[in-house]
Design a protein around this motif. Structure first.
Motif, PDB file in Angstrom:
ATOM      1  N   PHE A 160      37.968  39.962  41.843  1.00  0.00           N
ATOM      2  CA  PHE A 160      36.241  39.822  41.837  1.00  0.00           C
ATOM      3  C   PHE A 160      35.748  40.842  40.722  1.00  0.00           C
ATOM      4  O   PHE A 160      34.856  40.530  39.919  1.00  0.00           O
ATOM      5  CB  PHE A 160      35.784  40.055  43.279  1.00  0.00           C
ATOM      6  CG  PHE A 160      34.266  39.799  43.179  1.00  0.00           C
ATOM      7  CD1 PHE A 160      33.706  38.929  43.021  1.00  0.00           C
ATOM      8  CD2 PHE A 160      33.531  40.952  43.285  1.00  0.00           C
ATOM      9  CE1 PHE A 160      32.221  38.654  42.975  1.00  0.00           C
ATOM     10  CE2 PHE A 160      31.961  41.198  43.376  1.00  0.00           C
ATOM     11  CZ  PHE A 160      31.389  39.899  43.049  1.00  0.00           C
ATOM     12  N   TRP A 161      36.058  42.127  40.861  1.00  0.00           N
ATOM     13  CA  TRP A 161      35.672  43.081  39.858  1.00  0.00           C
ATOM     14  C   TRP A 161      36.537  42.766  38.393  1.00  0.00           C
ATOM     15  O   TRP A 161      37.343  43.623  38.188  1.00  0.00           O
ATOM     16  CB  TRP A 161      35.611  44.548  40.489  1.00  0.00           C
ATOM     17  CG  TRP A 161      34.750  44.872  41.340  1.00  0.00           C
ATOM     18  CD1 TRP A 161      33.333  44.361  41.449  1.00  0.00           C
ATOM     19  CD2 TRP A 161      34.802  45.324  42.543  1.00  0.00           C
ATOM     20  NE1 TRP A 161      32.776  44.537  42.544  1.00  0.00           N
ATOM     21  CE2 TRP A 161      33.725  45.374  43.159  1.00  0.00           C
ATOM     22  CE3 TRP A 161      35.830  46.140  43.121  1.00  0.00           C
ATOM     23  CZ2 TRP A 161      33.240  45.965  44.564  1.00  0.00           C
ATOM     24  CZ3 TRP A 161      35.543  46.837  44.401  1.00  0.00           C
ATOM     25  CH2 TRP A 161      34.308  46.720  45.025  1.00  0.00           C
ATOM     26  N   TYR A 162      36.420  41.835  37.771  1.00  0.00           N
ATOM     27  CA  TYR A 162      37.217  41.394  36.894  1.00  0.00           C
ATOM     28  C   TYR A 162      36.961  42.281  35.686  1.00  0.00           C
ATOM     29  O   TYR A 162      37.717  42.298  34.603  1.00  0.00           O
ATOM     30  CB  TYR A 162      36.924  39.917  36.155  1.00  0.00           C
ATOM     31  CG  TYR A 162      35.397  39.795  35.886  1.00  0.00           C
ATOM     32  CD1 TYR A 162      35.066  40.009  34.614  1.00  0.00           C
ATOM     33  CD2 TYR A 162      34.686  39.158  36.806  1.00  0.00           C
ATOM     34  CE1 TYR A 162      33.740  39.899  34.298  1.00  0.00           C
ATOM     35  CE2 TYR A 162      33.322  38.986  36.478  1.00  0.00           C
ATOM     36  CZ  TYR A 162      32.803  39.426  34.988  1.00  0.00           C
ATOM     37  OH  TYR A 162      31.612  39.160  34.770  1.00  0.00           O
ATOM     38  N   GLN A 163      36.097  43.223  35.624  1.00  0.00           N
ATOM     39  CA  GLN A 163      36.137  44.137  34.533  1.00  0.00           C
ATOM     40  C   GLN A 163      37.050  45.218  34.513  1.00  0.00           C
ATOM     41  O   GLN A 163      37.605  45.930  33.486  1.00  0.00           O
ATOM     42  CB  GLN A 163      34.758  45.092  34.546  1.00  0.00           C
ATOM     43  CG  GLN A 163      33.340  44.260  34.433  1.00  0.00           C
ATOM     44  CD  GLN A 163      32.955  43.772  35.792  1.00  0.00           C
ATOM     45  OE1 GLN A 163      33.794  43.583  36.951  1.00  0.00           O
ATOM     46  NE2 GLN A 163      31.694  43.443  35.955  1.00  0.00           N
ATOM     47  N   ASN A 168      42.386  42.808  37.802  1.00  0.00           N
ATOM     48  CA  ASN A 168      43.082  41.482  37.236  1.00  0.00           C
ATOM     49  C   ASN A 168      44.410  41.397  37.473  1.00  0.00           C
ATOM     50  O   ASN A 168      45.027  40.308  37.603  1.00  0.00           O
ATOM     51  CB  ASN A 168      42.628  41.319  35.546  1.00  0.00           C
ATOM     52  CG  ASN A 168      41.075  41.214  35.364  1.00  0.00           C
ATOM     53  OD1 ASN A 168      40.326  40.539  36.161  1.00  0.00           O
ATOM     54  ND2 ASN A 168      40.601  41.818  34.260  1.00  0.00           N
ATOM     55  N   ALA A 169      45.143  42.537  37.106  1.00  0.00           N
ATOM     56  CA  ALA A 169      46.620  42.670  37.177  1.00  0.00           C
ATOM     57  C   ALA A 169      47.250  42.424  38.685  1.00  0.00           C
ATOM     58  O   ALA A 169      48.005  41.649  39.061  1.00  0.00           O
ATOM     59  CB  ALA A 169      47.228  44.003  36.979  1.00  0.00           C
ATOM     60  N   ALA A 170      46.223  43.019  39.659  1.00  0.00           N
ATOM     61  CA  ALA A 170      46.519  42.827  41.212  1.00  0.00           C
ATOM     62  C   ALA A 170      46.279  41.301  41.600  1.00  0.00           C
ATOM     63  O   ALA A 170      47.148  40.855  42.341  1.00  0.00           O
ATOM     64  CB  ALA A 170      45.756  43.745  41.908  1.00  0.00           C
ATOM     65  N   ALA A 171      45.230  40.585  40.984  1.00  0.00           N
ATOM     66  CA  ALA A 171      44.991  39.316  41.368  1.00  0.00           C
ATOM     67  C   ALA A 171      46.340  38.375  40.704  1.00  0.00           C
ATOM     68  O   ALA A 171      46.651  37.596  41.605  1.00  0.00           O
ATOM     69  CB  ALA A 171      43.792  38.775  40.686  1.00  0.00           C
ATOM     70  N   ILE A 172      46.667  38.766  39.601  1.00  0.00           N
ATOM     71  CA  ILE A 172      47.858  37.817  38.907  1.00  0.00           C
ATOM     72  C   ILE A 172      48.995  38.234  39.677  1.00  0.00           C
ATOM     73  O   ILE A 172      49.687  36.828  39.945  1.00  0.00           O
ATOM     74  CB  ILE A 172      47.858  38.297  37.521  1.00  0.00           C
ATOM     75  CG1 ILE A 172      46.822  37.660  36.681  1.00  0.00           C
ATOM     76  CG2 ILE A 172      49.400  37.596  36.999  1.00  0.00           C
ATOM     77  CD1 ILE A 172      46.911  38.265  35.328  1.00  0.00           C
ATOM     78  N   LYS A 173      49.251  39.218  40.221  1.00  0.00           N
ATOM     79  CA  LYS A 173      50.584  39.431  40.946  1.00  0.00           C
ATOM     80  C   LYS A 173      50.472  38.964  42.082  1.00  0.00           C
ATOM     81  O   LYS A 173      51.496  38.346  42.767  1.00  0.00           O
ATOM     82  CB  LYS A 173      50.791  41.136  41.106  1.00  0.00           C
ATOM     83  CG  LYS A 173      51.742  41.604  41.783  1.00  0.00           C
ATOM     84  CD  LYS A 173      51.971  43.293  41.831  1.00  0.00           C
ATOM     85  CE  LYS A 173      53.339  43.693  42.837  1.00  0.00           C
ATOM     86  NZ  LYS A 173      53.215  45.095  42.636  1.00  0.00           N
ATOM     87  N   ALA A 174      49.582  38.854  43.174  1.00  0.00           N
ATOM     88  CA  ALA A 174      49.224  38.314  44.148  1.00  0.00           C
ATOM     89  C   ALA A 174      49.545  36.641  44.084  1.00  0.00           C
ATOM     90  O   ALA A 174      50.290  35.909  44.894  1.00  0.00           O
ATOM     91  CB  ALA A 174      48.243  38.235  44.840  1.00  0.00           C
ATOM     92  N   ALA A 492      35.213  51.356  43.319  1.00  0.00           N
ATOM     93  CA  ALA A 492      34.157  52.043  42.605  1.00  0.00           C
ATOM     94  C   ALA A 492      33.293  50.990  41.746  1.00  0.00           C
ATOM     95  O   ALA A 492      32.477  51.289  41.310  1.00  0.00           O
ATOM     96  CB  ALA A 492      34.720  52.977  41.448  1.00  0.00           C
ATOM     97  N   HIS A 493      33.671  49.498  42.077  1.00  0.00           N
ATOM     98  CA  HIS A 493      32.787  48.600  41.483  1.00  0.00           C
ATOM     99  C   HIS A 493      32.801  48.384  40.043  1.00  0.00           C
ATOM    100  O   HIS A 493      32.098  47.533  39.678  1.00  0.00           O
ATOM    101  CB  HIS A 493      31.388  48.605  42.092  1.00  0.00           C
ATOM    102  CG  HIS A 493      31.177  48.317  43.531  1.00  0.00           C
ATOM    103  ND1 HIS A 493      30.034  47.813  44.132  1.00  0.00           N
ATOM    104  CD2 HIS A 493      32.050  48.770  44.588  1.00  0.00           C
ATOM    105  CE1 HIS A 493      30.173  47.780  45.528  1.00  0.00           C
ATOM    106  NE2 HIS A 493      31.378  48.464  45.990  1.00  0.00           N
TER     107      HIS A 493
END
Length: 690
Positions: A160-163, A168-174, A492-493
């Protein structure tokens, strides 16, 4: 009102909320988008509890299916979008809608400063709809639709915090790791369709006994059809429920906001695998090899994840690995045939694990989005409500209770039942014995790392003052630099507006965060005792009426009352031992834990058995090396070298050689012409002389 209409509204209410917030959030505003999604979730939650009560104790049919519309119709492959309701799905409806509704409410406070709240709430509601579609599926196709839907929604929520690059790496890994499991899941569905000619559960389950000894011949070898299908389906469950070997995505998923962690890892996505195995228990009962695989993987996961939880310093990662471990308990319960016990632990786990995650979020919010427990301490004076509910959650997850009089917190009833069931099954099965001892050891480790979290966070010398002073001195640090810390502050948003008020002491969360904590604490205290008799006790036949669970594991659950006292009391003994060691290391001898953390064993556990490094070396670098081999050696050197590149190179050489003949001198060209004429005359004379 018509039950069929009510359950249809229940399933599609979150989808409506997701559509309104996601597509019209900018027009209606943040507050309206949040109000619509949260209101529809509480509406779905009310319908979920109504369905649960009416199906099990009320006047509704024990099981029914609402066929809504054709989904896929290709040859013999037919799937209809349906809503299937029985006691098994009714339990999941309560779990999913209750946790999701409370997470929505909690997010009002936690995400108060985030500029993208409509998108966040839309993702939450989309995730809930996908989960509801999964648990009410009447066939494998809709099950797969919901399965992939929660995978997509989890990708969106984790990143969600794509900045943040880490998010981003965690989302792709999942997403990628789950696709590995989903490949096995898809193959399992294909196997089932090949064997039964249908993907509808109502058509498949009655035929299972007739196919019990059917074989699948492949590459000259015969495989038991049921074992093959169930093992493939279980691979999908391993990925979705973060079991051993496919678990690496789960700790990195903590990069998402804390409400996401509670929703995904408490009661919804990660429990989908457990639900699927229990739903398909008529198949697994005729697949002994597959059941053994489920038992072993579950037992190993329960123990393995508990060892890693001992050494983590990020408060959310400790809770994440406890989720992984508790899912292992559920799986080996299903593996030994105690499916109702697995579902009971899924039910109680939803309350205390959501409580722990949201409590961790309240702590993070109070200490200016710090997550390292080494920078906390002494917070019980400042956060008395959060401290109380976190202790309740810890007492529940560690299974504190008195066996003799069956009095304890929720986790006591379900986890002890699983350990006792493994002991009973182990009388005739060595694999179940392994599960019993693994579960017992994991219970002691769970107690240690759970109380370690409490003591490091709320007791001892306050270390947050130094951390706050350090942060206040470095307010100019950019979010990108913050993310380079040893353990990223993933809450940390990625916004500077969260790094304010560092001179303020920690304080309790607002009411919209405290309210869900108190409700979940009530469930962590009472849910086990209230529902134990119904889930696994004498009332289970009536409770599971219309569901497939009443067919399996009855003898194991009946024998729980005859378990020797030493076995009954063993979980409490190891739990007390874990508490005592944690108290000694982190309270009586504060600082001893930091000294113990310098050894090689601690480094091994802190680095998660180096699974990430091993997978990176074998799969990531291995895939890159293989790709380079096929690209540079195969494509460029062979195909292009002998093909277009080779032809063009030869043409270039010939062209250069031919170009040398173009000298520009007339006598050179005349000489070539004479040579040509001489050649033609010679050929003519040779031809006529024959």
């Amino acid at each position: 009102m018509n039950p069929q209409i009510l359950v249809t509204l229940l399933v599609f209410a979150p989808l409506l909320g997701a559509a309104i917030a996601g597509l019209g959030g900018r027009r209606i505003g943040d507050v309206a988008a949040m109000a619509v999604t949260t209101g529809l979730l509480f509406f779905a939650c009310a319908l979920g509890w109504m369905t649960f009560i009416q199906v099990i104790w009320g006047g509704w049919p024990a099981h029914f299916t609402v066929e809504l519309a054709p989904f896929i119709d290709v040859g013999a492959f037919r799937s209809t979008w349906s809503v299937r309701v029985d006691s098994l799905s009714a339990v999941m409806l309560v779990v999913v809608t209750t946790v999701s509704a409370l997470v929505h409410l909690y997010s009002w406070g936690y995400m108060a400063d985030d500029p993208h709240r409509p998108r966040f709430f839309a993702y939450l509601s989309l995730f809930t709809f996908s989960m509801l579609a999964l648990v009410t599926a009447a066939d494998f196709m809709q099950l797969f639709f919901g399965w992939e839907g929660v995978g997509l929604a989890s990708y969106l929520l984790i990143g969600f915090w794509y900045q943040k690059e880490t998010a981003n790496a965690a989302a792709i890994k999942a997403f990628v790791v789950n696709r590995v499991g989903d490949a096995g899941f898809a193959l399992g569905i294909m196997t089932v369709f090949w064997a039964f000619g249908s993907i509808r559960f109502a058509d498949i389950f009655p035929q299972v006994a007739a196919h019990a000894h059917a074989l699948w011949r492949f590459a000259g070898h015969d495989f038991q059809l049921m074992d093959l299908a169930c093992v493939l389906l279980f691979i999908g469950a391993m990925g979705k429920s973060a079991q051993f070997l496919l678990h690496t995505w789960l700790p990195d998923a903590m990069e998402g906001p804390t409400p996401v962690s509670a929703l995904i890892h408490a009661a919804t996505m990660v429990t989908a695998g457990v639900y699927m195995v229990c739903l398909l228990s008529p198949m697994f009962e005729y697949a002994p090899v597959a059941k053994a695989v489920v038992t072993v993987i579950g037992a190993v996961t329960a123990l393995f994840a508990a060892t890693i939880g001992l050494a983590q310093n990020d408060i959310k990662r400790v809770v994440a690995y406890s989720t992984c471990s508790q899912l292992g308990y559920m799986f080996f319960a299903a593996g030994v045939g105690a499916y109702p016990a697995a579902m009971f632990h899924l039910f109680t786990h939803a309350f205390f694990k959501a409580l722990l995650f949201l409590g961790a979020g309240a702590v993070i919010n109070a200490v200016h989005h710090e997550q390292d427990m080494r920078k906390m301490g002494g917070l019980y004076k400042y956060l008395p409500i959060t401290y109380a509910v976190m202790v309740i959650g810890t007492l529940s997850i560690t299974g504190v209770g008195i066996p003799g009089i069956d009095l304890g917190f929720s986790g006591f009833y379900s986890k002890d039942a699983i350990i006792d069931a493994a002991y009973v099954a182990g009388r005739t099965d060595g694999i179940s014995n392994f599960a019993f001892f693994s579960g017992l050891i994991a219970a002691g480790l769970t107690s240690f790392y759970s109380w370690r979290l409490i003591f490091m966070t709320f007791h001892g010398k306050p270390k947050w003052r130094e951390a706050v002073a350090h942060d206040a001195h470095e307010d100019h640090v950019s979010p990108a630099q913050i993310e380079t810390h040893d353990e990223p502050l993933d809450d940390a948003h990625a916004h500077d507006d969260h790094r304010h008020g560092h001179d303020e002491p920690p304080h309790e969360a607002p009411w919209n965060m405290r309210g869900p904590l108190l409700l979940l604490a009530l469930g962590a205290v009472a849910a086990g005792g209230v529902f134990a008799e119904a889930f696994i006790g004498p009332e289970r036949a009536a409770f599971w009426r219309g569901a497939i669970l009443e067919l399996s594991g009855a003898h194991i659950l009946d024998a729980l009352k005859s378990v020797p006292p030493a076995v009954v009391w063993a979980p409490l003994v190891v739990t007390a031992l874990g508490f005592a060691v944690a108290w000694y290391v982190y309270v009586l001898r504060e600082g001893l834990g930091a000294r113990l953390a310098r050894g090689p064993l601690w480094a091994f556990l802190y680095n998660k058995w180096y699974f990430d490094e091993i997978y990176d070396f074998i799969f990531v670098r291995g895939a890159k090396a293989l790709g380079d081999l096929f690209w540079k050696g195969g494509d460029k050197a062979v195909i292009d070298g002998l093909g277009p590149d080779g032809v063009s190179a030869v043409s270039l050489i010939v062209g250069k050689a031919t170009g040398r003949l173009q000298t520009g001198y007339v006598y050179h060209y005349a000489f070539v012409m004479l040579l040509g004429i001489a050649g033609l005359l010679s050929f003519a004379l040779w031809a006529f002389s024959r």
